[in-house]
Scaffold this motif. Structure first.
Motif, PDB file in Angstrom:
ATOM      1  N   ARG A   1     -11.175   6.657 147.437  1.00 41.95           N
ATOM      2  CA  ARG A   1     -12.309   6.943 146.549  1.00 41.95           C
ATOM      3  C   ARG A   1     -13.570   6.211 146.981  1.00 41.95           C
ATOM      4  NH1 ARG A   1     -10.937   7.780 140.334  1.00 41.95           N
ATOM      5  NH2 ARG A   1      -9.189   9.202 140.621  1.00 41.95           N
ATOM      6  N   ASN A   2     -13.405   4.968 147.412  1.00 38.30           N
ATOM      7  CA  ASN A   2     -14.576   4.149 147.740  1.00 38.30           C
ATOM      8  C   ASN A   2     -14.931   4.176 149.229  1.00 38.30           C
ATOM      9  OD1 ASN A   2     -12.513   2.626 148.768  1.00 38.30           O
ATOM     10  ND2 ASN A   2     -13.019   0.754 147.641  1.00 38.30           N
ATOM     11  N   ARG A   3     -14.308   5.083 149.979  1.00 38.88           N
ATOM     12  CA  ARG A   3     -14.604   5.257 151.408  1.00 38.88           C
ATOM     13  C   ARG A   3     -14.477   3.938 152.179  1.00 38.88           C
ATOM     14  NH1 ARG A   3     -17.814  10.173 152.196  1.00 38.88           N
ATOM     15  NH2 ARG A   3     -18.023  11.147 150.181  1.00 38.88           N
ATOM     16  N   SER A   4     -13.379   3.231 151.964  1.00 37.71           N
ATOM     17  CA  SER A   4     -13.225   1.897 152.539  1.00 37.71           C
ATOM     18  C   SER A   4     -12.342   1.852 153.785  1.00 37.71           C
ATOM     19  CB  SER A   4     -12.643   0.950 151.484  1.00 37.71           C
ATOM     20  OG  SER A   4     -11.380   1.436 151.050  1.00 37.71           O
ATOM     21  N   ARG A   5     -11.719   2.937 154.157  1.00 36.86           N
ATOM     22  CA  ARG A   5     -10.823   2.899 155.317  1.00 36.86           C
ATOM     23  C   ARG A   5     -11.641   2.838 156.602  1.00 36.86           C
ATOM     24  NH1 ARG A   5      -5.406   6.269 156.721  1.00 36.86           N
ATOM     25  NH2 ARG A   5      -4.910   4.923 158.464  1.00 36.86           N
ATOM     26  N   ARG A   6     -11.331   1.871 157.457  1.00 37.34           N
ATOM     27  CA  ARG A   6     -12.088   1.672 158.693  1.00 37.34           C
ATOM     28  C   ARG A   6     -11.226   1.764 159.933  1.00 37.34           C
ATOM     29  NH1 ARG A   6     -14.319  -3.978 157.327  1.00 37.34           N
ATOM     30  NH2 ARG A   6     -13.897  -4.112 159.520  1.00 37.34           N
ATOM     31  N   MET A  21      -6.666  12.705 144.149  1.00 40.37           N
ATOM     32  CA  MET A  21      -6.732  13.651 145.248  1.00 40.37           C
ATOM     33  C   MET A  21      -8.154  14.193 145.328  1.00 40.37           C
ATOM     34  SD  MET A  21      -4.314  16.912 146.143  1.00 40.37           S
ATOM     35  CE  MET A  21      -4.272  17.551 144.510  1.00 40.37           C
ATOM     36  N   LEU A  22      -8.770  14.054 146.489  1.00 37.81           N
ATOM     37  CA  LEU A  22     -10.126  14.525 146.687  1.00 37.81           C
ATOM     38  C   LEU A  22     -10.174  16.011 147.036  1.00 37.81           C
ATOM     39  CD1 LEU A  22     -11.353  11.555 148.869  1.00 37.81           C
ATOM     40  CD2 LEU A  22     -11.917  11.983 146.498  1.00 37.81           C
ATOM     41  N   PHE A  23      -9.197  16.472 147.776  1.00 37.72           N
ATOM     42  CA  PHE A  23      -9.156  17.842 148.253  1.00 37.72           C
ATOM     43  C   PHE A  23      -7.833  18.472 147.852  1.00 37.72           C
ATOM     44  CE2 PHE A  23     -11.827  15.391 151.157  1.00 37.72           C
ATOM     45  CZ  PHE A  23     -13.010  16.113 151.077  1.00 37.72           C
ATOM     46  N   ALA A  24      -7.738  19.764 148.016  1.00 37.28           N
ATOM     47  CA  ALA A  24      -6.483  20.453 147.725  1.00 37.28           C
ATOM     48  C   ALA A  24      -5.369  19.860 148.581  1.00 37.28           C
ATOM     49  CB  ALA A  24      -6.623  21.946 148.000  1.00 37.28           C
ATOM     50  N   HIS A  25      -4.151  19.930 148.045  1.00 36.50           N
ATOM     51  CA  HIS A  25      -2.981  19.346 148.699  1.00 36.50           C
ATOM     52  C   HIS A  25      -2.827  19.838 150.142  1.00 36.50           C
ATOM     53  CE1 HIS A  25       0.992  17.593 148.970  1.00 36.50           C
ATOM     54  NE2 HIS A  25       1.490  18.760 149.316  1.00 36.50           N
ATOM     55  N   ASP A  59     -13.360  22.890 154.107  1.00 45.74           N
ATOM     56  CA  ASP A  59     -13.608  22.186 152.845  1.00 45.74           C
ATOM     57  C   ASP A  59     -14.481  20.961 153.053  1.00 45.74           C
ATOM     58  OD1 ASP A  59     -12.035  24.090 151.644  1.00 45.74           O
ATOM     59  OD2 ASP A  59     -10.663  22.663 150.714  1.00 45.74           O
ATOM     60  N   LEU A  60     -14.276  20.250 154.153  1.00 47.82           N
ATOM     61  CA  LEU A  60     -15.104  19.081 154.442  1.00 47.82           C
ATOM     62  C   LEU A  60     -16.552  19.483 154.699  1.00 47.82           C
ATOM     63  CD1 LEU A  60     -12.767  17.019 156.808  1.00 47.82           C
ATOM     64  CD2 LEU A  60     -13.149  16.693 154.371  1.00 47.82           C
ATOM     65  N   VAL A  61     -16.742  20.545 155.461  1.00 45.70           N
ATOM     66  CA  VAL A  61     -18.096  21.009 155.772  1.00 45.70           C
ATOM     67  C   VAL A  61     -18.791  21.480 154.494  1.00 45.70           C
ATOM     68  CG1 VAL A  61     -19.432  22.793 156.982  1.00 45.70           C
ATOM     69  CG2 VAL A  61     -17.605  21.582 158.184  1.00 45.70           C
ATOM     70  N   ARG A  62     -18.112  22.292 153.711  1.00 51.29           N
ATOM     71  CA  ARG A  62     -18.712  22.847 152.488  1.00 51.29           C
ATOM     72  C   ARG A  62     -19.066  21.754 151.487  1.00 51.29           C
ATOM     73  NH1 ARG A  62     -15.047  26.961 149.947  1.00 51.29           N
ATOM     74  NH2 ARG A  62     -16.845  27.264 148.618  1.00 51.29           N
ATOM     75  N   ALA A  63     -18.251  20.721 151.417  1.00 54.09           N
ATOM     76  CA  ALA A  63     -18.497  19.623 150.472  1.00 54.09           C
ATOM     77  C   ALA A  63     -19.378  18.533 151.083  1.00 54.09           C
ATOM     78  CB  ALA A  63     -17.174  19.028 150.008  1.00 54.09           C
ATOM     79  N   ASP A  64     -19.843  18.735 152.298  1.00 58.07           N
ATOM     80  CA  ASP A  64     -20.623  17.728 153.026  1.00 58.07           C
ATOM     81  C   ASP A  64     -19.880  16.395 153.055  1.00 58.07           C
ATOM     82  OD1 ASP A  64     -22.642  16.683 154.560  1.00 58.07           O
ATOM     83  OD2 ASP A  64     -24.074  16.465 152.905  1.00 58.07           O
ATOM     84  N   GLU A  65     -18.597  16.459 153.429  1.00 57.89           N
ATOM     85  CA  GLU A  65     -17.721  15.285 153.458  1.00 57.89           C
ATOM     86  C   GLU A  65     -17.189  14.989 154.859  1.00 57.89           C
ATOM     87  OE1 GLU A  65     -16.948  13.117 151.184  1.00 57.89           O
ATOM     88  OE2 GLU A  65     -17.578  14.037 149.312  1.00 57.89           O
TER      89      GLU A  65
END
Length: 180
Positions: A151-156, A1-5, A124-130
Motif C-alpha cells: 500500500r505504501n509503495r515501500s518495496r525496494r 489487493m490493489l489489482f484483480a487476482h 491494468d498498470l498502464v490504465r491506472a498509471d501504476e
C-alpha cells in the motif's frame, strides 16, 4: 489487493521468470519450468520438454523490457505482444478460479500464454498509471525486477537476499562509525 487476482498472479509469475535470468541463472532445466509452472498456478497446455524451456528462456528479455518500461513504451509493447499472439480476450472460469480474463486458448504454447497474460496484466498498470509498481532492485549489485504491491509503495528489493544483504551492510556501516 490493489489489482484483480489474475493480474497480480500474472505479474508475480512474469517478474519471477524475468528475474530468473539474473546471475546465477535459475531457469535452466525442465524441472525449473515444472516448479515455476506449479508455483504460479498455471493451467493448460504444458509440453514439459526442452523446446518449451528454450521458448520461456527466450521470452525473458521481452518480459524484462516490458516490466521495466515507462508507461508509453509499455503500452506499445503490450499492443505488439497482443497483436503477435492474435489475442482475443475472453472471460473464463475454471478450476477454483472465478471469472477472469484469458486472451489465448489454454492449448496455446506456454510461452505465448505467459507473454499474453503478462501483457494483459500490464494493461491494468498502464490504465491506472501504476507502472511505478515495477522498478529495478535498489541493490547496487542487482538488476532484478521489483513488483511492489504494498500500500505504501515501500518495496525496494527484488528478493529477501538483496534486502538482507543491504540491511547487514547498513548495520555494519553504522557500527563502524565513530561514537561521539
Amino acid at each position: 489487493m490493489l489489482f484483480a487476482h489474475d493480474v497480480e498472479i500474472s505479474l508475480r509469475a512474469a517478474v519471477a521468470l524475468a528475474n530468473s535470468a539474473e546471475a546465477p541463472d535459475t531457469f535452466t532445466t525442465v524441472q525449473d519450468v515444472d516448479a515455476w509452472y506449479v508455483e504460479h498456478g498455471y493451467t493448460g497446455r504444458r509440453d514439459g520438454d526442452v523446446a518449451e524451456l528454450d521458448e520461456l528462456r527466450a521470452l525473458r528479455p521481452a518480459l524484462r523490457e516490458l516490466l521495466t518500461a515507462d508507461r508509453d513504451t509499455a503500452a506499445a509493447l503490450v499492443n505488439e505482444m497482443l497483436l503477435d499472439a492474435r489475442a482475443l480476450p475472453q472471460l473464463v472460469r475454471h478450476d477454483d478460479l472465478d471469472w477472469h480474463l484469458h486472451a489465448v486458448p489454454s492449448e496455446a504454447p506456454l510461452a505465448v500464454r505467459v507473454a499474453v497474460e503478462t501483457a494483459m496484466a500490464v494493461i491494468d498498470l498502464v490504465r491506472a498509471d501504476e507502472m511505478s509498481r515495477l522498478t529495478v532492485c535498489t541493490d547496487a549489485t542487482c538488476e532484478g525486477v521489483v513488483l511492489d504491491l504494498t500500500r505504501n509503495r515501500s518495496r525496494r528489493y527484488c528478493s529477501t537476499t538483496c534486502a538482507n544483504r543491504n540491511a547487514v551492510a547498513a548495520y555494519r556501516a553504522r557500527q563502524a562509525e565513530p561514537r561521539t
